[in-house]
Enzyme design. Structure first.
Site, short mmCIF file in Angstrom:
data_model
loop_
_atom_site.label_atom_id
_atom_site.label_comp_id
_atom_site.label_asym_id
_atom_site.label_seq_id
_atom_site.Cartn_x
_atom_site.Cartn_y
_atom_site.Cartn_z
N LYS A 165 28.03 -9.34 -33.80
CA LYS A 165 29.22 -9.36 -34.66
C LYS A 165 29.17 -10.61 -35.54
O LYS A 165 28.48 -11.59 -35.24
CB LYS A 165 30.51 -9.34 -33.84
CG LYS A 165 30.73 -10.58 -32.92
CD LYS A 165 31.33 -11.80 -33.59
CE LYS A 165 31.51 -12.94 -32.59
NZ LYS A 165 31.80 -14.24 -33.25
N PRO A 193 20.44 -14.12 -31.20
CA PRO A 193 20.27 -15.51 -30.75
C PRO A 193 21.46 -15.99 -29.94
O PRO A 193 22.62 -15.67 -30.25
CB PRO A 193 20.13 -16.30 -32.06
CG PRO A 193 20.69 -15.42 -33.12
CD PRO A 193 20.46 -14.02 -32.67
N LEU A 232 27.30 -15.12 -32.85
CA LEU A 232 27.12 -13.69 -33.15
C LEU A 232 27.55 -12.79 -31.99
O LEU A 232 27.39 -11.57 -32.06
CB LEU A 232 25.65 -13.42 -33.52
CG LEU A 232 25.13 -14.20 -34.73
CD1 LEU A 232 23.64 -13.96 -34.91
CD2 LEU A 232 25.89 -13.83 -36.00
N ASP A 286 35.82 -12.83 -26.65
CA ASP A 286 35.23 -11.87 -27.60
C ASP A 286 34.89 -10.53 -26.95
O ASP A 286 34.63 -9.55 -27.66
CB ASP A 286 33.94 -12.44 -28.22
CG ASP A 286 34.22 -13.53 -29.24
OD1 ASP A 286 35.40 -13.72 -29.62
OD2 ASP A 286 33.25 -14.18 -29.68
#
Length: 292
Positions: A12, A95, A100, A137
Site C-alpha cells: 500500500k 521492502p 509500504l 494498518d
C-alpha cells in the site's frame, strides 16, 4: 491435510497523511488515504491437523516469534479455539520498514486465508477487530479496498480512485516510526479534512497530466521531519520530484510518484539511480482475496 496454497499480500501507499490529535494512551489520531498496489509478498500456507503454527523459512531480520504472520495465525487460533495448525512460508518482495505495509499486509492475508482454509467463516468485521490487535494498518488490508482512514487507521470508508501507476523508490535506510512520531517538530493538531474534499480533488486529477495529482492541502506531515533526519529519503524524494508531485508513504522510507500510464512510469523508473531499490506498480481497486 493439504499441500501449500499461495495467497497474495499487496503493498500500500498513503496518498497523504495528517496527524489531527493524540489519544491519552499516546497513539496518534490520523487521517490518511490508503491505496493498494499490484506489488506483492506471497504467503504460502499448508493447513495441518497438529494444532502447531510454524514458519518454515527464514525471513531476514524477523525472528519467527515476532513474525506478524505467525502472530496472526496464533491469534486466530486462540480466538476461535480452532484445533488445526498451519505451516507458513513467507516470500518477501515488499521492502521491510519502508512505509509500504508489507508486514501488516502479510498478517491480513494470513487471517483472511486461514479463516477460509480452517473453515471458520468469521465475518470480515470480526477479522478487522482481530487485525487491529496486530497493528494499525492491518484492518485496512482486511477491509480490502482503497480507503479513507481515521482514528489510529482503523476507521475506514471506501474510497473510489481513478486508475493510476506509481513509481516507488525505497532508499537503503530504516526509518524509526517511533522516533518520527516523537519528534518535537511534528505538527500534531492539523484541522481535520473531509473525505468529500479529498474525493473531489482526487477526481479532478484525472483531468490533469502527471504532476499535481494530489492537492497541496493533502500532504504527508511526516515527510519534512523524516527528510531532516534521513538525507537518503530527501535525496530520493528530490530526484523523483523532478518528474512531478512525489510523496513519501507512511513514515518512510519509500517515496512514490503517481502518473497516468505504465509507459510514463517505466520511462521514469529506468532512469533511477542504481542505489535505490524500486518498482513500478498499478493501483488496485480491491484486495485479491476480497472475493474469496
Amino acid at each position: 491435510m493439504h499441500d501449500f496454497e499461495a495467497f497474495l499480500a499487496p503493498a500500500k501507499i498513503n496518498l497523504f497523511l495528517h496527524i489531527v490529535g493524540q489519544r491519552s494512551d499516546g497513539y496518534h489520531l490520523l487521517q490518511t488515504a490508503f491505496r493498494l498496489l499490484d506489488y506483492y509478498d506471497t504467503i504460502h500456507i499448508k493447513t495441518t491437523n497438529t494444532g502447531i503454527i510454524k514458519r518454515v523459512n527464514d525471513v531476514a531480520g524477523v525472528p519467527e516469534a515476532q513474525d506478524l504472520c505467525v502472530r496472526a495465525a496464533l491469534l486466530l487460533q486462540k480466538h476461535t479455539g480452532c484445533q488445526l495448525g498451519a505451516e507458513i512460508l513467507v516470500d518477501k518482495k515488499i521492502p521491510m520498514g519502508g512505509g509500504l505495509g508489507g508486514g501488516s499486509s502479510d498478517a491480513a492475508t494470513v487471517l483472511l486465508s486461514l479463516n477460509q482454509r480452517w473453515q471458520l467463516n468469521l465475518p470480515r468485521e470480526e477479522l478487522l477487530t482481530l487485525g487491529l490487535q496486530l497493528g494499525a494498518d492491518v484492518p485496512f488490508f482486511i477491509y480490502g479496498s482503497n480507503a479513507w482512514a481515521e482514528g489510529v487507521g482503523e476507521q475506514l470508508q471506501a474510497l473510489t480512485l481513478h486508475d493510476a501507476y506509481y513509481v516507488v523508490l525505497t532508499p537503503n535506510v530504516h526509518v524509526s516510526t517511533a522516533q518520527i512520531f516523537a519528534n518535537k517538530q511534528l505538527t500534531k493538531d492539523t484541522i481535520p479534512k473531509t473525505i468529500a474534499a479529498f474525493s473531489g480533488i482526487a477526481q479532478l486529477s484525472t483531468e490533469n497530466s502527471a504532476g499535481k495529482n494530489i492537492h497541496d492541502e493533502f500532504i504527508n506531515q511526516l515527510e519534512k521531519v523524516v527528510c531532516s533526519i534521513y538525507p537518503e529519503v530527501k535525496a530520493s524524494l528530490d530526484w523523483l520530484k523532478q518528474f512531478g508531485d512525489a510523496r513519501m508513504s507512511g513514515s518512510g522510507a519509500s517515496v512514490f510518484l503517481e502518473v497516468n500510464d505504465a509507459e510514463t512510469a517505466n520511462r521514469i523508473y529506468q532512469q533511477k539511480p542504481k542505489e535505490y531499490f524500486g518498482f513500478v506498480a498499478k493501483g488496485l481497486n480491491q484486495h485479491p482475496l476480497l472475493c474469496k
